[in-house]
Design a protein around this motif. Structure first.
Motif, PDB file in Angstrom:
ATOM      1  N   VAL A  12       2.487   1.541   2.927  1.00 16.88           N
ATOM      2  CA  VAL A  12       1.921   1.361   1.404  1.00 16.88           C
ATOM      3  C   VAL A  12       3.422   1.876   0.595  1.00 16.88           C
ATOM      4  O   VAL A  12       3.709   3.061   0.509  1.00 16.88           O
ATOM      5  N   THR A  51       3.356  -0.743  -4.656  1.00 16.64           N
ATOM      6  CA  THR A  51       2.145  -1.551  -4.214  1.00 16.64           C
ATOM      7  C   THR A  51       1.049  -1.470  -5.306  1.00 16.64           C
ATOM      8  O   THR A  51       0.705  -0.188  -5.809  1.00 16.64           O
ATOM      9  N   PRO A 105      -5.884  -3.076  -2.561  1.00 23.06           N
ATOM     10  CA  PRO A 105      -5.228  -3.562  -1.218  1.00 23.06           C
ATOM     11  C   PRO A 105      -4.983  -5.001  -1.282  1.00 23.06           C
ATOM     12  O   PRO A 105      -5.829  -5.790  -1.747  1.00 23.06           O
ATOM     13  N   TRP A 118      -0.471  -5.291   2.614  1.00 25.01           N
ATOM     14  CA  TRP A 118      -0.918  -3.998   3.147  1.00 25.01           C
ATOM     15  C   TRP A 118      -1.201  -3.895   4.702  1.00 25.01           C
ATOM     16  O   TRP A 118      -1.580  -5.043   5.169  1.00 25.01           O
ATOM     17  N   THR A 119      -0.998  -2.838   5.342  1.00 23.39           N
ATOM     18  CA  THR A 119      -1.208  -2.929   6.897  1.00 23.39           C
ATOM     19  C   THR A 119      -2.556  -2.563   6.900  1.00 23.39           C
ATOM     20  O   THR A 119      -3.427  -2.234   5.885  1.00 23.39           O
ATOM     21  N   ALA A 165      -3.552   0.902   6.345  1.00 26.18           N
ATOM     22  CA  ALA A 165      -3.690   1.459   5.097  1.00 26.18           C
ATOM     23  C   ALA A 165      -4.846   0.896   4.203  1.00 26.18           C
ATOM     24  O   ALA A 165      -5.538   1.764   3.474  1.00 26.18           O
ATOM     25  N   TRP A 178      -7.652   3.274   2.471  1.00 26.24           N
ATOM     26  CA  TRP A 178      -8.339   2.894   1.100  1.00 26.24           C
ATOM     27  C   TRP A 178      -9.701   2.790   1.273  1.00 26.24           C
ATOM     28  O   TRP A 178     -10.281   3.538   0.150  1.00 26.24           O
TER      29      TRP A 178
END
Length: 89
Positions: A25, A29, A33, A37-38, A41, A45
């Protein structure tokens, strides 16, 4: 956080203060999300916001937990209209 020693006054405090940002992130960003985003990540979150998720869930399913609805699919292409038969010759 301050830098000890004679250089403490030489540098602005922002150089010594850091913010922890989840992996994958960037600082720019948005706070919610998105598909950029991965997966990891997004999982972090969800944990921070105490939202339950399962390790077998896909990235799209994790995002559905946040948005409450599936990601919109691109509109399907409409087939071209068939030409009308010509009358008389």
């Amino acid at each position: 956080m301050t830098f000890p020693g004679p250089y403490e006054e030489s540098y602005p405090p922002s150089l010594w203060e850091t913010e922890v940002i989840p992996a994958g992130v960037s600082a720019q960003t948005p706070s919610t999300p998105s598909d950029s985003w991965t997966k990891v990540a997004i999982q972090e979150w969800l944990d921070e916001h105490e939202i339950a998720w399962d390790s077998s869930m896909t990235k799209a399913q994790l995002l559905e937990l946040i948005t409450g609805s599936p990601e919109p699919e691109p509109p399907a292409e409409e087939p071209a209209p068939e030409p009308e038969p010509e009358e008389g010759g």
